[in-house]
Design a protein around this motif. Structure first.
Motif, short mmCIF file in Angstrom:
data_model
loop_
_atom_site.label_atom_id
_atom_site.label_comp_id
_atom_site.label_asym_id
_atom_site.label_seq_id
_atom_site.Cartn_x
_atom_site.Cartn_y
_atom_site.Cartn_z
N ALA A 183 5.73 -9.23 1.65
CA ALA A 183 5.39 -8.61 0.37
C ALA A 183 4.70 -7.28 0.60
N LEU A 184 4.97 -6.35 -0.30
CA LEU A 184 4.26 -5.08 -0.36
C LEU A 184 3.33 -5.17 -1.56
N VAL A 185 2.04 -4.88 -1.34
CA VAL A 185 1.06 -4.86 -2.42
C VAL A 185 0.46 -3.46 -2.47
N VAL A 186 0.54 -2.85 -3.65
CA VAL A 186 -0.03 -1.52 -3.87
C VAL A 186 -1.27 -1.71 -4.73
N ASN A 187 -2.38 -1.12 -4.29
CA ASN A 187 -3.67 -1.33 -4.93
C ASN A 187 -4.41 0.00 -5.07
N ARG A 188 -4.81 0.34 -6.29
CA ARG A 188 -5.64 1.52 -6.53
C ARG A 188 -7.10 1.06 -6.40
N TRP A 189 -7.87 1.68 -5.50
CA TRP A 189 -9.22 1.21 -5.20
C TRP A 189 -10.22 2.35 -5.20
N SER A 190 -11.48 1.96 -5.36
CA SER A 190 -12.60 2.89 -5.19
C SER A 190 -13.73 2.14 -4.51
N LEU A 191 -14.51 2.88 -3.75
CA LEU A 191 -15.61 2.30 -2.99
C LEU A 191 -16.83 3.20 -3.15
N ALA A 192 -17.97 2.58 -3.40
CA ALA A 192 -19.25 3.29 -3.41
C ALA A 192 -20.17 2.55 -2.45
N GLY A 193 -20.86 3.29 -1.62
CA GLY A 193 -21.74 2.67 -0.65
C GLY A 193 -22.80 3.65 -0.20
N THR A 194 -23.50 3.26 0.87
CA THR A 194 -24.57 4.07 1.41
C THR A 194 -24.38 4.22 2.91
N ALA A 195 -24.36 5.48 3.37
CA ALA A 195 -24.23 5.76 4.80
C ALA A 195 -25.51 5.35 5.53
N PRO A 196 -25.44 5.19 6.86
CA PRO A 196 -26.63 4.81 7.62
C PRO A 196 -27.82 5.76 7.42
N ASP A 197 -27.54 7.04 7.13
CA ASP A 197 -28.62 8.00 6.90
C ASP A 197 -29.14 7.98 5.46
N GLY A 198 -28.60 7.06 4.63
CA GLY A 198 -29.04 6.94 3.25
C GLY A 198 -28.24 7.76 2.26
N ALA A 199 -27.33 8.56 2.74
CA ALA A 199 -26.50 9.39 1.85
C ALA A 199 -25.48 8.51 1.11
N PRO A 200 -25.23 8.84 -0.15
CA PRO A 200 -24.21 8.08 -0.87
C PRO A 200 -22.82 8.36 -0.31
N GLU A 244 -7.45 -2.25 -8.52
CA GLU A 244 -6.45 -2.69 -9.49
C GLU A 244 -5.11 -2.75 -8.77
N ILE A 245 -4.55 -3.93 -8.69
CA ILE A 245 -3.24 -4.08 -8.06
C ILE A 245 -2.21 -3.54 -9.03
N THR A 246 -1.46 -2.54 -8.59
CA THR A 246 -0.51 -1.88 -9.47
C THR A 246 0.93 -2.31 -9.24
N LYS A 247 1.20 -2.91 -8.08
CA LYS A 247 2.57 -3.34 -7.80
C LYS A 247 2.57 -4.38 -6.69
N THR A 248 3.42 -5.37 -6.85
CA THR A 248 3.70 -6.34 -5.79
C THR A 248 5.21 -6.54 -5.75
N ILE A 249 5.77 -6.37 -4.56
CA ILE A 249 7.20 -6.61 -4.36
C ILE A 249 7.32 -7.61 -3.22
N GLU A 250 8.05 -8.68 -3.46
CA GLU A 250 8.17 -9.75 -2.46
C GLU A 250 9.63 -10.04 -2.15
N ALA A 251 9.93 -10.26 -0.87
CA ALA A 251 11.26 -10.68 -0.44
C ALA A 251 11.16 -11.48 0.84
N ASP A 252 11.68 -12.68 0.83
CA ASP A 252 11.84 -13.50 2.03
C ASP A 252 10.55 -13.62 2.86
N GLY A 253 9.45 -13.92 2.19
CA GLY A 253 8.20 -14.16 2.91
C GLY A 253 7.43 -12.92 3.33
#
Length: 125
Positions: free
Chosen positions: A77-94, A66-75
């Motif tokens: 920009a700062l973009v602040v993003n709240r993120w989460s990731l779910a995946g699987t490690a090579p050994d199968g662990a979550p 979820e992008i929570t903030k974008t501030i832009e000036a003269d080409g």
């Protein structure tokens, strides 16, 4: 991939990582961009970033954000993003990660936006 806005860079990156499109994700970075794959570590340039993104892609990540903030000036920009990731490690662990990113984008001469600084950890030490 071409981002028309700073926020769209994050959206396109997220989609590329979800679908395993490493080249697409990498194309969103400037050639000498900086990336923080973990707090306290910074990599520079697409070659180093590619290696880090390959490790993330190997997790087959499901990323939400979820992008929570974008501030832009003269080409620039700062973009602040709240993120989460779910995946699987090579050994199968979550794997579960989350954070608040602080990303700096720069408008290119052709009008597209690219990542100049990518800090998924938002400066956490």
């Amino acid at each position: 991939m071409r981002a028309e806005t700073p926020a769209q860079v994050i959206e396109l990156f997220t989609e590329a990582m979800r679908t395993g499109d490493l080249e697409g994700a990498l194309s969103l970075y400037e050639p000498e961009a900086a990336f923080a794959p973990e707090p306290g570590t910074t990599l520079n340039g697409r070659t180093a970033i590619r290696a880090a993104l390959e490790r993330f892609a190997a997790l087959e990540p499901k990323i939400d954000g979820e992008i929570t903030k974008t501030i832009e000036a003269d080409g620039i920009a700062l973009v602040v993003n709240r993120w989460s990731l779910a995946g699987t490690a090579p050994d199968g662990a979550p794997v579960a990660m989350q954070g608040v990113s602080a990303d700096v984008m720069r408008r290119q001469p052709d009008g597209a936006w690219k990542i100049l600084v990518d800090d998924p950890w938002g400066g956490a030490a």
